[in-house]
Design a protein around this motif. Structure first.
Motif, PDB file in Angstrom:
ATOM      1  N   THR A  17       0.834  -1.206   0.000  1.00  0.00           N
ATOM      2  CA  THR A  17       0.000   0.000   0.000  1.00  0.00           C
ATOM      3  C   THR A  17       0.868   1.254   0.000  1.00  0.00           C
ATOM      4  O   THR A  17       0.540   2.248  -0.662  1.00  0.00           O
ATOM      5  CB  THR A  17      -0.974  -0.027   1.193  1.00  0.00           C
ATOM      6  OG1 THR A  17      -1.756  -1.225   1.109  1.00  0.00           O
ATOM      7  CG2 THR A  17      -1.885   1.177   1.202  1.00  0.00           C
ATOM      8  N   ALA A  20       1.853   1.736  -3.447  1.00  0.00           N
ATOM      9  CA  ALA A  20       0.721   2.259  -4.216  1.00  0.00           C
ATOM     10  C   ALA A  20       0.566   3.762  -4.020  1.00  0.00           C
ATOM     11  O   ALA A  20       0.377   4.512  -4.982  1.00  0.00           O
ATOM     12  CB  ALA A  20      -0.571   1.535  -3.803  1.00  0.00           C
ATOM     13  N   GLU A  21       0.668   4.202  -2.776  1.00  0.00           N
ATOM     14  CA  GLU A  21       0.524   5.634  -2.490  1.00  0.00           C
ATOM     15  C   GLU A  21       1.671   6.435  -3.118  1.00  0.00           C
ATOM     16  O   GLU A  21       1.446   7.529  -3.647  1.00  0.00           O
ATOM     17  CB  GLU A  21       0.453   5.882  -0.980  1.00  0.00           C
ATOM     18  CG  GLU A  21      -0.764   5.280  -0.305  1.00  0.00           C
ATOM     19  CD  GLU A  21      -2.100   5.901  -0.694  1.00  0.00           C
ATOM     20  OE1 GLU A  21      -2.181   6.720  -1.642  1.00  0.00           O
ATOM     21  OE2 GLU A  21      -3.089   5.558  -0.034  1.00  0.00           O
ATOM     22  N   THR A  51      -2.642  12.411  -0.443  1.00  0.00           N
ATOM     23  CA  THR A  51      -1.826  11.213  -0.659  1.00  0.00           C
ATOM     24  C   THR A  51      -0.458  11.361  -0.007  1.00  0.00           C
ATOM     25  O   THR A  51       0.062  10.399   0.575  1.00  0.00           O
ATOM     26  CB  THR A  51      -1.697  10.918  -2.171  1.00  0.00           C
ATOM     27  OG1 THR A  51      -3.024  10.770  -2.716  1.00  0.00           O
ATOM     28  CG2 THR A  51      -0.905   9.647  -2.432  1.00  0.00           C
ATOM     29  N   MET A  77      -1.403  -1.333  -8.418  1.00  0.00           N
ATOM     30  CA  MET A  77      -1.460   0.102  -8.694  1.00  0.00           C
ATOM     31  C   MET A  77      -0.656   0.436  -9.944  1.00  0.00           C
ATOM     32  O   MET A  77      -1.064   1.305 -10.722  1.00  0.00           O
ATOM     33  CB  MET A  77      -0.958   0.906  -7.495  1.00  0.00           C
ATOM     34  CG  MET A  77      -1.131   2.408  -7.669  1.00  0.00           C
ATOM     35  SD  MET A  77      -2.852   2.933  -7.964  1.00  0.00           S
ATOM     36  CE  MET A  77      -3.545   2.748  -6.332  1.00  0.00           C
ATOM     37  N   GLU A 109      -9.104   4.469  -6.611  1.00  0.00           N
ATOM     38  CA  GLU A 109      -9.671   4.702  -5.281  1.00  0.00           C
ATOM     39  C   GLU A 109     -10.277   3.417  -4.721  1.00  0.00           C
ATOM     40  O   GLU A 109     -10.093   3.097  -3.549  1.00  0.00           O
ATOM     41  CB  GLU A 109     -10.721   5.810  -5.308  1.00  0.00           C
ATOM     42  CG  GLU A 109     -10.150   7.188  -5.552  1.00  0.00           C
ATOM     43  CD  GLU A 109      -9.040   7.559  -4.605  1.00  0.00           C
ATOM     44  OE1 GLU A 109      -9.207   7.413  -3.376  1.00  0.00           O
ATOM     45  OE2 GLU A 109      -7.984   8.001  -5.087  1.00  0.00           O
ATOM     46  N   GLU A 112      -7.558   1.202  -3.483  1.00  0.00           N
ATOM     47  CA  GLU A 112      -7.034   1.682  -2.203  1.00  0.00           C
ATOM     48  C   GLU A 112      -8.032   1.438  -1.068  1.00  0.00           C
ATOM     49  O   GLU A 112      -7.631   1.071   0.040  1.00  0.00           O
ATOM     50  CB  GLU A 112      -6.683   3.171  -2.302  1.00  0.00           C
ATOM     51  CG  GLU A 112      -5.488   3.434  -3.182  1.00  0.00           C
ATOM     52  CD  GLU A 112      -5.200   4.913  -3.355  1.00  0.00           C
ATOM     53  OE1 GLU A 112      -4.027   5.276  -3.301  1.00  0.00           O
ATOM     54  OE2 GLU A 112      -6.160   5.702  -3.531  1.00  0.00           O
ATOM     55  N   SER A 115      -7.669  -2.046  -0.052  1.00  0.00           N
ATOM     56  CA  SER A 115      -6.402  -2.242   0.667  1.00  0.00           C
ATOM     57  C   SER A 115      -6.506  -1.761   2.107  1.00  0.00           C
ATOM     58  O   SER A 115      -6.099  -2.474   3.033  1.00  0.00           O
ATOM     59  CB  SER A 115      -5.271  -1.489  -0.044  1.00  0.00           C
ATOM     60  OG  SER A 115      -5.054  -2.027  -1.331  1.00  0.00           O
ATOM     61  N   TYR A 116      -7.034  -0.576   2.305  1.00  0.00           N
ATOM     62  CA  TYR A 116      -7.125  -0.029   3.659  1.00  0.00           C
ATOM     63  C   TYR A 116      -8.141  -0.797   4.509  1.00  0.00           C
ATOM     64  O   TYR A 116      -7.927  -0.994   5.704  1.00  0.00           O
ATOM     65  CB  TYR A 116      -7.420   1.473   3.634  1.00  0.00           C
ATOM     66  CG  TYR A 116      -6.184   2.252   3.289  1.00  0.00           C
ATOM     67  CD1 TYR A 116      -5.149   2.387   4.209  1.00  0.00           C
ATOM     68  CD2 TYR A 116      -6.017   2.807   2.025  1.00  0.00           C
ATOM     69  CE1 TYR A 116      -3.987   3.073   3.884  1.00  0.00           C
ATOM     70  CE2 TYR A 116      -4.858   3.487   1.697  1.00  0.00           C
ATOM     71  CZ  TYR A 116      -3.844   3.615   2.626  1.00  0.00           C
ATOM     72  OH  TYR A 116      -2.686   4.283   2.300  1.00  0.00           O
ATOM     73  N   GLU A 142     -10.005   8.263   1.298  1.00  0.00           N
ATOM     74  CA  GLU A 142     -10.154   7.569   0.010  1.00  0.00           C
ATOM     75  C   GLU A 142     -11.631   7.472  -0.369  1.00  0.00           C
ATOM     76  O   GLU A 142     -12.004   7.681  -1.528  1.00  0.00           O
ATOM     77  CB  GLU A 142      -9.524   6.174   0.064  1.00  0.00           C
ATOM     78  CG  GLU A 142      -8.046   6.135   0.393  1.00  0.00           C
ATOM     79  CD  GLU A 142      -7.125   6.772  -0.620  1.00  0.00           C
ATOM     80  OE1 GLU A 142      -7.594   7.418  -1.593  1.00  0.00           O
ATOM     81  OE2 GLU A 142      -5.902   6.650  -0.441  1.00  0.00           O
TER      82      GLU A 142
END
Length: 165
Positions: A17, A20-21, A51, A77, A109, A112, A115-116, A142
């Motif tokens: 992650t 990805a960010e 971000t 990503m 989005e 993400e 993921s979160y 997000e």
């Protein structure tokens, strides 16, 4: 090296992650430049600032938990970014490109958000209490970005794109 424990999986997913960010921080400026709708460009610029803060939160989580992030590339990503940048090159500038950018950004989005959501669940199950509110704050951002993009698509991007075709 194979992942054998839930804590190793958490470190892997947090590192993924993080990657990805970081990829998003590199791609959002290009999306902002490609957008012709000033509100869309501003949405990308606003999300870039968020971000950057999300990257810092992940670093804060790793520090608070005494974890070392792995140097890995988030392939999911990377694929989404590649697809989006391909759209920038293929779609004529204007409302149709703006609609494509919104759709592509929403895909990222949603990736993400998934993921979160997963990281929060793992953090809760593993007893990583310091990580939970930080991960929840990012998840809320997000979700808000996704909602903002969806509202923009609903309000004007699709109609404008159809009117110009």
């Amino acid at each position: 090296m194979p992942i054998k424990t839930p804590s190793e999986l958490f470190i892997h997913d947090l590192s993924d992650t993080y990657s990805a960010e970081k990829q998003m921080t590199r791609s959002l400026p290009r999306l902002a430049r490609a957008a012709t709708d000033p509100q869309l460009a501003q949405a990308f610029e606003d999300h870039l600032e968020e971000t950057r803060a999300q990257v810092e939160r992940i670093e804060e989580i790793a520090e608070a938990l005494g974890l070392k992030l792995k140097r890995i590339k988030c392939e999911g990503m990377a694929g989404l970014v590649e697809e989006t940048l391909s759209m920038v090159d293929q779609v004529q500038e204007g409302p149709v490109l703006d609609a494509a950018l919104i759709g592509s950004a929403q895909k990222a989005e949603h990736y993400e958000i998934a993921s979160y959501t997963s990281l929060i669940l793992m953090a809760m199950k593993l007893g990583y209490a310091p990580a939970v509110p930080l991960l929840q704050a990012t998840l809320a951002e997000e979700q808000a970005t996704d909602k903002r993009l969806g509202a923009m698509a609903e309000a004007s991007a699709i109609e404008q794109a159809e009117a110009t075709s």
